[in-house]
Design an enzyme around this catalytic site. Structure first.
Site, PDB file in Angstrom:
ATOM      1  N   LYS A  53      60.491  12.724  23.613  1.00 25.21           N
ATOM      2  CA  LYS A  53      60.401  11.515  24.439  1.00 25.21           C
ATOM      3  C   LYS A  53      61.109  10.346  23.748  1.00 25.21           C
ATOM      4  O   LYS A  53      61.849   9.596  24.373  1.00 25.21           O
ATOM      5  CB  LYS A  53      58.926  11.171  24.721  1.00 25.21           C
ATOM      6  CG  LYS A  53      58.272  12.152  25.698  1.00 25.21           C
ATOM      7  CD  LYS A  53      56.750  12.026  25.790  1.00 25.21           C
ATOM      8  CE  LYS A  53      56.179  13.115  26.709  1.00 25.21           C
ATOM      9  NZ  LYS A  53      54.725  13.089  26.837  1.00 25.21           N
ATOM     10  N   GLN A  97      49.461  10.429  24.563  1.00 29.17           N
ATOM     11  CA  GLN A  97      49.765  11.862  24.602  1.00 29.17           C
ATOM     12  C   GLN A  97      48.477  12.680  24.665  1.00 29.17           C
ATOM     13  O   GLN A  97      47.548  12.456  23.884  1.00 29.17           O
ATOM     14  CB  GLN A  97      50.604  12.248  23.368  1.00 29.17           C
ATOM     15  CG  GLN A  97      51.102  13.680  23.365  1.00 29.17           C
ATOM     16  CD  GLN A  97      52.107  13.974  24.479  1.00 29.17           C
ATOM     17  OE1 GLN A  97      52.852  13.113  24.934  1.00 29.17           O
ATOM     18  NE2 GLN A  97      52.125  15.212  24.935  1.00 29.17           N
ATOM     19  N   ASP A 120      52.309   7.324  33.119  1.00 31.18           N
ATOM     20  CA  ASP A 120      51.972   8.708  33.471  1.00 31.18           C
ATOM     21  C   ASP A 120      51.355   8.815  34.860  1.00 31.18           C
ATOM     22  O   ASP A 120      51.218   9.919  35.401  1.00 31.18           O
ATOM     23  CB  ASP A 120      50.935   9.252  32.475  1.00 31.18           C
ATOM     24  CG  ASP A 120      51.557  10.042  31.332  1.00 31.18           C
ATOM     25  OD1 ASP A 120      52.537  10.757  31.578  1.00 31.18           O
ATOM     26  OD2 ASP A 120      51.040   9.940  30.213  1.00 31.18           O
TER      27      ASP A 120
HETATM   28  N1  GUN Z   1      50.596  16.366  27.601  1.00 30.46           N
HETATM   29  C1  GUN Z   1      51.275  17.313  28.275  1.00 30.46           C
HETATM   30  N2  GUN Z   1      51.977  16.757  29.290  1.00 30.46           N
HETATM   31  C2  GUN Z   1      51.717  15.430  29.258  1.00 30.46           C
HETATM   32  C3  GUN Z   1      52.150  14.332  30.055  1.00 30.46           C
HETATM   33  O1  GUN Z   1      52.904  14.454  31.025  1.00 30.46           O
HETATM   34  N3  GUN Z   1      51.665  13.113  29.680  1.00 30.46           N
HETATM   35  C4  GUN Z   1      50.824  12.955  28.646  1.00 30.46           C
HETATM   36  N4  GUN Z   1      50.398  11.717  28.370  1.00 30.46           N
HETATM   37  N5  GUN Z   1      50.400  13.950  27.884  1.00 30.46           N
HETATM   38  C5  GUN Z   1      50.856  15.184  28.188  1.00 30.46           C
END
Ligand code: GUN
Length: 280
Positions: A53, A97, A120
């Protein structure tokens, strides 16, 4: 039939090029798009995702700040960090996350994020808006899948879509997006009786369980569209949730890697820019 490949890498590269242009336009107006990511603990998969990311943000001229907190961080410390980011006018998007270490209450953590910075789209207010078909940040993985379907001319309207897995990150928001797109949707879980019967009836099959070989060729209708959301590491190799033999039965298939994964990151950039544009 050998399935045609749905190329998520190419689609993501196109979206990222357009994200770079959007970031440059914001910067020309004196706005530096800024994503804050909170990573708690040392989970290797989460560390890899967060690094990818960060790298993607860099490529699109989006500022990213990664806040790494130890695995034994207290709930209140994490909430305080989120409040700080909520109050910072220079931060447009906040991502925590997941999964969080077991001692933390992720529901409370997600609810602490300012819904207007919820990149998100996991905040109950944004999920609620999504359920009502109102504008809101859309969770990145299902949003990316919708973009892929559109790009390949696959319209879910009037089709039977079967989703295997009902997670908050993929299955549930995917269900809402597809309902809004006029699909007939079935969401399966581990207690679904006759899973093969269910999956075989899908025009579009979306598999998001986090388990290798959840679906094999005998469970797929000839010519179906199969979206494999899984990323499973096993003996140093990456596998999806769908067995390799599905490639000989499906009409369309997302590969792992190079399918849904790159689109998730591309949508994160795009969501960050949406929030920065809305604020600016
Ligand atoms: N863990 C796995 N996929 C995601 C996601 O799309 N967002 C977040 N915050 N954590 C994740």
């Amino acid at each position: 039939m050998r399935a045609q490949i749905i190329d998520g890498k190419a689609a993501a590269a196109e979206m990222n090029a357009s994200s770079l242009e959007r970031a440059q336009r914001l910067r020309a107006r004196g706005i530096e798009p800024h994503l804050a990511v909170i990573l708690v603990g040392e989970d290797p998969a989460s560390q890899t995702y967060v690094r990818s990311k960060e790298k993607a943000c860099q490529g699109a001229m989006i500022r990213s700040t990664v806040i790494r907190l130890p695995g034994d961080t207290a709930q209140e410390t994490l909430l305080e960090k989120i409040r700080e980011l909520n109050a910072d006018p220079g931060v447009h998007g906040i991502l925590v996350q997941l999964p969080l270490p077991a001692h933390l209450n992720s529901d409370e953590v997600i609810e602490a994020i300012d819904p207007s910075k919820d990149v998100d789209g996991f905040h109950p207010m944004n999920m609620g808006k999504l359920a009502l078909g109102l504008p809101a940040p859309v969770p990145c993985t299902p949003a990316g899948i919708m973009v892929l379907l559109r790009r390949y001319g696959i319209d879910p309207a009037g089709r039977h879509v079967v989703i295997v897995g009902r997670s908050r990150i993929v299955g549930r928001p995917m269900d809402l997006l597809l309902i809004n797109a006029h699909a007939t949707v079935t969401v399966c879980n581990r207690l679904t009786p006759d899973l093969p019967g269910m999956t075989s009836s899908a025009d579009i099959l979306i598999v998001a369980t986090g388990h290798r070989d959840t679906v094999n060729a005998s469970m797929v209708r000839e010519g179906a569209v199969v979206i494999d959301v899984g990323i499973n590491r096993f003996e140093g190799k990456l596998y999806g949730d769908v067995s390799a033999d599905v490639a000989d039965k499906a009409g369309w298939l997302t590969p792992v890697p190079g399918g849904v994964g790159p689109m998730t990151v591309a949508m994160l950039l795009s969501n960050t820019l949406d929030l920065a544009e809305q604020r600016g």
